[in-house]
Design an enzyme around this catalytic site. Structure first.
Site, short mmCIF file in Angstrom:
data_model
loop_
_atom_site.label_atom_id
_atom_site.label_comp_id
_atom_site.label_asym_id
_atom_site.label_seq_id
_atom_site.Cartn_x
_atom_site.Cartn_y
_atom_site.Cartn_z
N HIS A 148 0.99 -1.14 0.13
CA HIS A 148 -0.10 0.10 -0.09
C HIS A 148 0.89 1.25 0.11
CE1 HIS A 148 -3.07 -2.63 0.37
NE2 HIS A 148 -2.90 -2.90 1.47
N CYS A 203 -6.87 -6.37 4.20
CA CYS A 203 -8.25 -6.36 4.98
C CYS A 203 -9.39 -7.21 4.59
CB CYS A 203 -8.81 -4.91 5.11
SG CYS A 203 -8.22 -3.95 3.59
N VAL A 241 15.76 -7.02 -1.19
CA VAL A 241 16.71 -5.98 -0.97
C VAL A 241 17.37 -6.50 0.44
CG1 VAL A 241 17.60 -3.68 -0.22
CG2 VAL A 241 15.54 -4.11 -2.04
C1 LIG Z 1 -5.66 -9.58 7.85
C2 LIG Z 1 -5.27 -8.36 7.82
C3 LIG Z 1 -6.27 -7.39 7.94
C4 LIG Z 1 -6.28 -6.04 7.88
N1 LIG Z 1 -7.21 -5.25 7.81
C5 LIG Z 1 -7.12 -3.83 8.00
C6 LIG Z 1 -8.34 -2.86 7.77
O1 LIG Z 1 -9.46 -3.29 7.88
N2 LIG Z 1 -8.02 -1.67 7.69
C7 LIG Z 1 -6.65 -1.22 7.75
O2 LIG Z 1 -6.61 0.09 7.65
N3 LIG Z 1 -5.77 -2.15 7.89
C8 LIG Z 1 -5.84 -3.31 7.88
N4 LIG Z 1 -4.84 -4.08 7.97
C9 LIG Z 1 -3.38 -3.48 8.08
C10 LIG Z 1 -2.84 -3.30 6.66
O3 LIG Z 1 -2.88 -4.34 5.87
C11 LIG Z 1 -1.54 -2.63 6.75
O4 LIG Z 1 -1.25 -1.46 7.56
C12 LIG Z 1 -0.92 -2.51 5.53
O5 LIG Z 1 -0.73 -3.71 4.68
C13 LIG Z 1 0.38 -1.70 5.36
O6 LIG Z 1 0.93 -1.45 4.21
P1 LIG Z 1 2.47 -1.23 3.76
O7 LIG Z 1 2.57 -1.07 2.63
O8 LIG Z 1 3.08 -0.20 4.86
O9 LIG Z 1 3.23 -2.77 4.19
P2 LIG Z 1 2.98 -4.41 3.80
O10 LIG Z 1 1.52 -4.41 3.48
O11 LIG Z 1 3.41 -4.85 4.81
O12 LIG Z 1 3.86 -4.40 2.74
C14 LIG Z 1 5.31 -4.20 2.58
C15 LIG Z 1 5.95 -4.97 1.42
O13 LIG Z 1 7.22 -4.74 1.24
C16 LIG Z 1 7.87 -5.86 1.09
N5 LIG Z 1 9.05 -6.08 1.21
C17 LIG Z 1 9.49 -6.33 2.65
N6 LIG Z 1 10.95 -6.25 2.88
C18 LIG Z 1 11.34 -6.39 1.53
C19 LIG Z 1 12.64 -6.34 1.14
N7 LIG Z 1 13.76 -6.46 1.89
N8 LIG Z 1 12.72 -6.52 -0.17
C20 LIG Z 1 11.73 -6.12 -1.14
N9 LIG Z 1 10.52 -6.25 -0.61
C21 LIG Z 1 10.15 -6.13 0.55
C22 LIG Z 1 6.61 -6.97 1.17
O14 LIG Z 1 6.94 -8.23 0.49
C23 LIG Z 1 5.72 -6.34 1.23
O15 LIG Z 1 4.90 -6.29 -0.06
C24 LIG Z 1 -4.79 -5.58 8.03
C25 LIG Z 1 -3.77 -6.22 7.91
C26 LIG Z 1 -4.18 -7.51 7.99
C27 LIG Z 1 -2.80 -8.65 8.06
#
Ligand SMILES: Cc1cc2nc3c(=O)[nH]c(=O)nc-3n(C[C@H](O)[C@H](O)[C@H](O)COP(=O)(O)OP(=O)(O)OC[C@H]3O[C@@H](n4cnc5c(N)ncnc54)[C@H](O)[C@@H]3O)c2cc1C
Length: 443
Positions: free
Chosen positions: A10, A42, A79
């Site tokens: 995201h 989610c 990475v």
């Molecule tokens: C079951 C579930 C239900 C949820 N429901 C809700 C909801 O209803 N409402 C809400 O607001 N939030 C919800 N959340 C929380 C929400 O999903 C997270 O806050 C959100 O996914 C965060 O997004 P992000 O992009 O910061 O990180 P992440 O979604 O954690 O994505 C990080 C990305 O980085 C990549 N990555 C990590 N390290 C490396 C590396 N070293 N090299 C290359 N790639 C890497 C991973 O593969 C991943 O694709 C929920 C979470 C879960 C698990």
């Protein structure tokens, strides 16, 4: 300007789309270790429960869409190292094993979070599953098909949503948590009592005030969960005990909270001016307490990623902070909360007061109406609103978004009594429930 983005769910997707649109001359390279972008975790419980039928609709972008914006997409690339002095990264192609070096002018750290895996005896047994990404969602669905008894560990919103999905699918479900109440971070007891009663009515075992000490297996598969209070026979375990930020790459290189969440300024720059961070890898500024905290939510991730996109060349857009606003739908109950509960206000040592309103959502002359329960927490001395919770069979959850604005804008409970809200019998009563809450606190 060469921008490298690590992680593209995201926060990463929002950053990439905004940089590509706003700064056409920027060269953007993404490294993502997974094979997809923008998966909506989610939706997992809805997918598991069969409400969401088409998994493809749980993605709102794709590597192809980002490529079409001119972005170099390195999918299935992890990475391994960031050298912030030399402004370079080392990444591994997870398909070929090739290791590559790349350089950046600006780095976006959107590596998110990973589920906490407690070091419990037997944790590596088969059928003890995590719930975070698309791959894991599919494993849960596959394994649940043959499972009769399912144990969910962790009674936060993810655990609670899964419990509902499994129960509706006809499984025997146990929900374990060390706390004495479910959802205790989001809602006070008078609210969680209502949800717990609904779970109990549906024969879900609530194994609360107990922690897991051991998993026992048969033929390598989990068969029993041993807790401080009981032994639970099980075919499948889903671990939902929280998340930790995925920030090992920058350990010792930028300022972090104790749990590893990256601290960013209001323009989302880390303590290294060439590195921006967004989403679950970061701490967020929590307005009700005026400090940085770890509150991993997709809402924060998309907002922060978008702001990083705007600020990547120069600081322009400020992050407004968060109230940790969240909503939940369990069976026919709609609930939402924002800011502090009475419990979290007490834990923070704040001198607070509360207001409770129990009212029907619309006039009793209407053919149907539902009871609504609303609770507000406000600071005693300043009378500023600090938090709110609502529950009803009617969908009153948007009320909590209004209160989130009130907290952010430091509205007092007295002002709330007289803010202009509309009245129309289909929707509400002449005194909107928020006005009522404010009026009942008037001294
Ligand atoms: C079951 C579930 C239900 C949820 N429901 C809700 C909801 O209803 N409402 C809400 O607001 N939030 C919800 N959340 C929380 C929400 O999903 C997270 O806050 C959100 O996914 C965060 O997004 P992000 O992009 O910061 O990180 P992440 O979604 O954690 O994505 C990080 C990305 O980085 C990549 N990555 C990590 N390290 C490396 C590396 N070293 N090299 C290359 N790639 C890497 C991973 O593969 C991943 O694709 C929920 C979470 C879960 C698990």
């Amino acid at each position: 300007m060469k921008v490298i983005v690590i992680g593209c769910t995201h926060a990463g997707t929002a950053a990439v789309k905004n940089i590509a649109t706003l700064y056409k001359d920027a060269s953007i390279t993404v490294y993502e270790k997974n094979d997809n972008v923008s998966f909506l975790s989610c939706g997992i419980a809805l997918y598991v429960g069969g409400v969401a039928k088409d998994a493809n609709k749980m993605f709102y972008s794709s590597p192809e869409e980002l490529k079409a914006l001119g972005v170099k997409m390195n999918m299935k690339h992890e990475v391994l190292e960031v050298d912030s002095e030399q402004k370079k990264i080392i990444a591994k192609d997870l398909v070929t094993g090739e290791v590559k070096v790349d350089h950046y002018d600006k780095l976006v750290m959107s590596t998110g979070s990973w589920p906490v895996i407690p070091p419990i005896d037997g944790i590596n047994l088969e059928n003890i599953l995590l719930c975070k990404n698309f791959h894991q969602a599919n494993i849960i669905i596959e394994k649940a098909k043959g499972a009769k008894n399912i144990t969910v560990i962790g009674a936060g919103y993810i655990g609670v949503e899964l419990v509902e999905a499994f129960q509706l699918d006809g499984k025997n479900v146990t929900l374990i948590d060390g706390e004495e109440r479910i959802l205790n971070k989001y809602l006070d007891q008078e609210f969680t009592d209502i949800v717990e009663a609904e779970f109990t009515r549906r024969h879900i075992e609530l194994a609360l005030s107990q922690t897991v000490t051991k998993f026992e297996g048969e033929n390598g598969k989990v068969a029993k969960v041993i807790t401080t209070k009981e032994e639970i026979a099980t075919d499948l375990v889903i671990l939902c005990v929280g998340f930790k930020p995925n920030t090992g790459l920058l350990k010792g290189k930028v300022e972090m909270l104790d749990n590893g969440a990256i601290v960013v300024d209001e323009f989302l720059q880390t303590s290294d001016p060439n590195i921006y961070a967004a989403g679950d890898s970061c701490a967020v500024y929590y307005n009700p307490l005026g400090k940085h905290m770890y509150i991993p939510l997709a809402t924060n991730a998309v907002r922060m990623g978008t702001i990083v996109g705007h600020n990547i060349m120069e600081p322009k857009v400020k992050y407004l902070g968060t109230q940790g606003t969240s909503g939940l739908h369990i069976y026919d109950l709609n609930m939402a909360s924002t800011g502090l509960t009475e419990l979290t206000a007490k834990q923070a040592g704040i001198a607070y007061q509360t207001v409770d309103v129990i009212e029907n959502n619309r006039p009793e002359f209407m053919p149907t109406y539902e009871e609504v329960k609303l609770k507000l927490v406000y600071e005693e001395a300043s009378r500023k609103i600090l938090g709110a919770q609502i529950i009803s069979k009617a969908d009153m959850t948007q009320t909590i978004n209004t209160l989130s604005v009130c907290i952010q804008k430091e509205v007092t409970i007295d002002e709330l009594g007289f803010i202009d809200f509309f009245f129309q019998p289909h929707f509400n009563k002449p005194w909107n429930i928020l006005n009522q809450a404010g009026l009942s606190a008037l001294v």
